[in-house]
Design a protein around this motif. Sequence first.
Motif, short mmCIF file in Angstrom:
data_model
loop_
_atom_site.label_atom_id
_atom_site.label_comp_id
_atom_site.label_asym_id
_atom_site.label_seq_id
_atom_site.Cartn_x
_atom_site.Cartn_y
_atom_site.Cartn_z
N TYR A 192 118.93 -25.59 -32.85
CA TYR A 192 118.87 -25.50 -31.78
C TYR A 192 119.99 -26.87 -31.11
O TYR A 192 120.34 -27.35 -31.62
N LEU A 193 120.29 -26.27 -29.42
CA LEU A 193 120.81 -27.11 -29.10
C LEU A 193 120.52 -27.65 -27.37
O LEU A 193 120.11 -26.83 -27.11
N SER A 194 120.80 -28.97 -27.14
CA SER A 194 120.28 -30.07 -26.47
C SER A 194 121.02 -30.26 -25.69
O SER A 194 121.65 -31.44 -25.94
N THR A 195 120.73 -30.30 -24.37
CA THR A 195 122.23 -31.05 -23.83
C THR A 195 121.82 -31.79 -22.35
O THR A 195 120.43 -31.12 -21.86
N VAL A 196 122.11 -32.86 -22.21
CA VAL A 196 121.98 -33.56 -20.39
C VAL A 196 123.25 -33.94 -20.18
O VAL A 196 124.61 -34.20 -20.61
N SER A 197 123.37 -33.70 -18.74
CA SER A 197 123.73 -33.94 -17.54
C SER A 197 125.94 -33.66 -17.98
O SER A 197 125.91 -31.90 -18.15
N GLY A 198 126.70 -33.99 -18.54
CA GLY A 198 128.31 -33.83 -18.88
C GLY A 198 127.95 -33.27 -20.18
O GLY A 198 128.80 -32.37 -20.65
N GLY A 199 127.15 -33.73 -21.35
CA GLY A 199 126.81 -33.13 -22.09
C GLY A 199 126.59 -31.30 -21.77
O GLY A 199 126.72 -30.33 -22.60
N GLY A 200 126.06 -30.79 -20.71
CA GLY A 200 125.44 -29.13 -20.51
C GLY A 200 126.70 -28.56 -20.40
O GLY A 200 126.98 -27.52 -19.83
N TYR A 201 128.14 -29.47 -19.52
CA TYR A 201 129.92 -28.60 -19.49
C TYR A 201 129.63 -27.67 -20.59
O TYR A 201 130.19 -26.98 -20.89
N ILE A 202 129.99 -29.15 -21.90
CA ILE A 202 130.59 -28.01 -23.17
C ILE A 202 129.77 -27.79 -23.69
O ILE A 202 129.51 -26.18 -24.12
N GLY A 203 128.43 -27.61 -23.84
CA GLY A 203 127.05 -26.79 -24.41
C GLY A 203 126.62 -25.48 -23.52
O GLY A 203 127.33 -24.30 -24.15
N GLY A 204 127.25 -25.47 -22.57
CA GLY A 204 127.16 -24.24 -21.62
C GLY A 204 128.17 -22.99 -21.85
O GLY A 204 128.16 -22.04 -22.12
N TRP A 205 129.86 -24.09 -22.42
CA TRP A 205 131.01 -23.95 -22.94
C TRP A 205 130.40 -22.61 -24.14
O TRP A 205 131.04 -21.81 -24.39
N LEU A 206 129.86 -24.07 -25.03
CA LEU A 206 129.59 -23.16 -26.19
C LEU A 206 128.98 -22.17 -26.70
O LEU A 206 128.64 -20.72 -27.11
N ASN A 207 127.45 -22.05 -25.98
CA ASN A 207 126.85 -20.80 -25.54
C ASN A 207 127.71 -19.70 -24.35
O ASN A 207 126.91 -18.69 -25.42
N ARG A 208 128.30 -19.82 -23.42
CA ARG A 208 128.74 -18.32 -23.42
C ARG A 208 130.33 -18.18 -24.35
O ARG A 208 130.37 -16.54 -24.57
N LEU A 209 130.98 -19.19 -25.73
CA LEU A 209 131.70 -18.08 -26.54
C LEU A 209 130.28 -17.67 -27.32
O LEU A 209 131.21 -16.25 -27.90
N MET A 210 129.36 -17.88 -27.29
CA MET A 210 128.22 -17.12 -28.41
C MET A 210 128.31 -16.50 -27.63
O MET A 210 127.68 -14.92 -28.36
N LYS A 211 127.67 -15.61 -26.47
CA LYS A 211 127.59 -14.48 -25.87
C LYS A 211 128.43 -14.31 -25.72
O LYS A 211 128.40 -12.78 -25.83
#
Length: 292
Positions: free
Chosen positions: A134-153
């Motif tokens: 699982y990947l759980s992000t909040v606020s600023g952590g969502g910036y890099i979490g979205g970037w990691l999801n984009r790499l996966m996609k």
Amino acid sequence: MTEISVLPVLFRTPTTHSRAEADDLKNQSAAERHAAEARKRSFTTGQALAAEYQEIWGDLPETLADIDPRAPFSGGRDAIEAREAKFLAAYQEEVLERGQAALCLSGGGIRSAAFALGVIQALAQMGLLSKFHYLSTVSGGGYIGGWLNRLMKEETDKRNYGRRNGEPAATPFEIAVSVEQKLASDLPHDQDALRRLREVSNYLTPKVGPVSTDTWSTAALCIRNVLLNWCVFVPLLMLMAVVPNIFARLVDHVGGGRTTTHASSLSPLSYGASAQCLSGNTSPAAFYQAIR
């Protein structure tokens, strides 16, 4: 080996009604019909976790399949809630044994994103990034979490695009390992995005150097804050140094000038007395009576 999975959105297909059910719905109020439809579309915690377990690990084991909350059940509400509680307890034991884990990235603006980037790269270098489910992000952590999801996609599209007929699609774990290897390399993927993140994370002093206004402004702010703190704490420290001396003079005055040496020896002790008096735990008269 564990896998990273992107969990699907849970949904139900539109519900169809028989003629009898349609007649009953006509006799119900709008609120009652809305509540009934919501109950049919909603999921309990156990049902959602059962679907997630199948997405990550495959079929449910016998310990969970026998009490699967998604299976039809003819018992009453109390029996359904009891089965749900039993499933949740068994589910917790099962996932703990399998080592199911989540990567949680906290908030904190762009600084949190830069910090989380370092955490992700360190986990990738140690071969641990692909072990999370699982990947759980909040606020600023969502910036890099979205970037990691984009790499996966992007990696998923790259691996599965143009594959031959009959060739199996890349598994989520294979995709996660591929992204992990790129992040662990000396030249990480998506250099432009990483460079931009590091540039904007230094927003306090964007331009550094001896002639930079940002550097001098930061130095002036530090000096100002130190002086403000001194204006608060220095008077308190001076008060703690003055009160014992006043106390020693008071003792010497009460003694008629014959206890100068004795009062001087009491000066270290009076520091503790002044602290007690300032805190309100002891009055000066009570302390004077104690040392006489």
